[in-house]
Motif scaffolding. Structure first.
Motif, PDB file in Angstrom:
ATOM      1  N   GLY A 193      21.772  28.948  19.807  1.00 40.82           N
ATOM      2  CA  GLY A 193      21.120  27.753  19.287  1.00 40.82           C
ATOM      3  C   GLY A 193      19.875  28.047  18.480  1.00 40.82           C
ATOM      4  N   ARG A 194      19.820  29.221  17.856  1.00 46.72           N
ATOM      5  CA  ARG A 194      18.701  29.592  17.001  1.00 46.72           C
ATOM      6  C   ARG A 194      19.224  29.875  15.601  1.00 46.72           C
ATOM      7  NH1 ARG A 194      13.699  28.778  18.260  1.00 46.72           N
ATOM      8  NH2 ARG A 194      13.016  30.651  17.214  1.00 46.72           N
ATOM      9  N   SER A 228      12.501  31.055  11.467  1.00 41.07           N
ATOM     10  CA  SER A 228      13.510  30.765  12.478  1.00 41.07           C
ATOM     11  C   SER A 228      13.121  29.507  13.228  1.00 41.07           C
ATOM     12  CB  SER A 228      13.652  31.941  13.442  1.00 41.07           C
ATOM     13  OG  SER A 228      12.452  32.130  14.164  1.00 41.07           O
ATOM     14  N   GLY A 229      14.061  29.002  13.992  1.00 36.91           N
ATOM     15  CA  GLY A 229      13.816  27.803  14.781  1.00 36.91           C
ATOM     16  C   GLY A 229      15.059  27.426  15.549  1.00 36.91           C
ATOM     17  N   ASP A 230      15.038  26.273  16.189  1.00 38.15           N
ATOM     18  CA  ASP A 230      16.193  25.788  16.924  1.00 38.15           C
ATOM     19  C   ASP A 230      17.178  25.137  15.960  1.00 38.15           C
ATOM     20  OD1 ASP A 230      15.132  26.528  19.407  1.00 38.15           O
ATOM     21  OD2 ASP A 230      13.986  24.681  19.534  1.00 38.15           O
ATOM     22  N   GLY A 231      18.443  25.156  16.326  1.00 35.07           N
ATOM     23  CA  GLY A 231      19.442  24.506  15.500  1.00 35.07           C
ATOM     24  C   GLY A 231      20.718  24.264  16.269  1.00 35.07           C
ATOM     25  N   PHE A 271      19.330  31.305   3.879  1.00 35.14           N
ATOM     26  CA  PHE A 271      19.688  30.901   5.236  1.00 35.14           C
ATOM     27  C   PHE A 271      20.933  31.654   5.665  1.00 35.14           C
ATOM     28  CE2 PHE A 271      22.218  27.966   7.874  1.00 35.14           C
ATOM     29  CZ  PHE A 271      21.410  27.985   8.996  1.00 35.14           C
ATOM     30  N   THR A 272      20.890  32.285   6.843  1.00 30.62           N
ATOM     31  CA  THR A 272      21.995  33.143   7.250  1.00 30.62           C
ATOM     32  C   THR A 272      22.896  32.531   8.300  1.00 30.62           C
ATOM     33  OG1 THR A 272      20.554  34.243   8.849  1.00 30.62           O
ATOM     34  CG2 THR A 272      20.792  35.272   6.701  1.00 30.62           C
ATOM     35  N   GLY A 273      22.509  31.419   8.890  1.00 31.49           N
ATOM     36  CA  GLY A 273      23.382  30.788   9.860  1.00 31.49           C
ATOM     37  C   GLY A 273      22.724  30.605  11.205  1.00 31.49           C
ATOM     38  N   ASP A 275      12.266  23.272  12.345  1.00 33.13           N
ATOM     39  CA  ASP A 275      11.340  24.319  11.921  1.00 33.13           C
ATOM     40  C   ASP A 275      10.425  24.713  13.074  1.00 33.13           C
ATOM     41  OD1 ASP A 275       9.361  22.360  12.114  1.00 33.13           O
ATOM     42  OD2 ASP A 275       9.198  22.069   9.950  1.00 33.13           O
ATOM     43  N   GLU A 276       9.452  25.555  12.775  1.00 37.12           N
ATOM     44  CA  GLU A 276       8.547  26.058  13.809  1.00 37.12           C
ATOM     45  C   GLU A 276       7.726  24.939  14.448  1.00 37.12           C
ATOM     46  OE1 GLU A 276       8.909  27.200  10.765  1.00 37.12           O
ATOM     47  OE2 GLU A 276       9.337  29.331  10.874  1.00 37.12           O
ATOM     48  N   ASP A 277       7.601  23.810  13.763  1.00 36.81           N
ATOM     49  CA  ASP A 277       6.849  22.671  14.287  1.00 36.81           C
ATOM     50  C   ASP A 277       7.759  21.627  14.923  1.00 36.81           C
ATOM     51  OD1 ASP A 277       4.390  23.724  13.375  1.00 36.81           O
ATOM     52  OD2 ASP A 277       4.827  22.990  11.365  1.00 36.81           O
TER      53      ASP A 277
END
Length: 53
Positions: A13-14, A23-26, A6-8, A38-40
């Motif tokens: 907000g990704r 990748s996903g939202d965060g 995990f790179t950050g 996650d993607e879901d």
């Protein structure tokens, strides 16, 4: 050093994993710390990320 790749999280907000490209939202939440989706659209902790093949 992360064992999960995990790179950050970006300012947009990704998040993205440097190892498997997932990748996903965060975002950072004051109560829960770093929260990733996650993607879901399912929330999970960064430490729970499992790199795909």
């Amino acid at each position: 050093m992360s064992t999960h790749g995990f790179t950050g999280i970006s300012l947009a907000g990704r998040w993205e994993c440097g190892s498997c490209g997932a990748s996903g939202d965060g975002w950072y939440d004051e109560e829960n710390g770093l929260v990733l989706h996650d993607e879901d659209e399912q929330p999970f902790a960064p430490a729970d990320h499992v790199c795909g093949e």
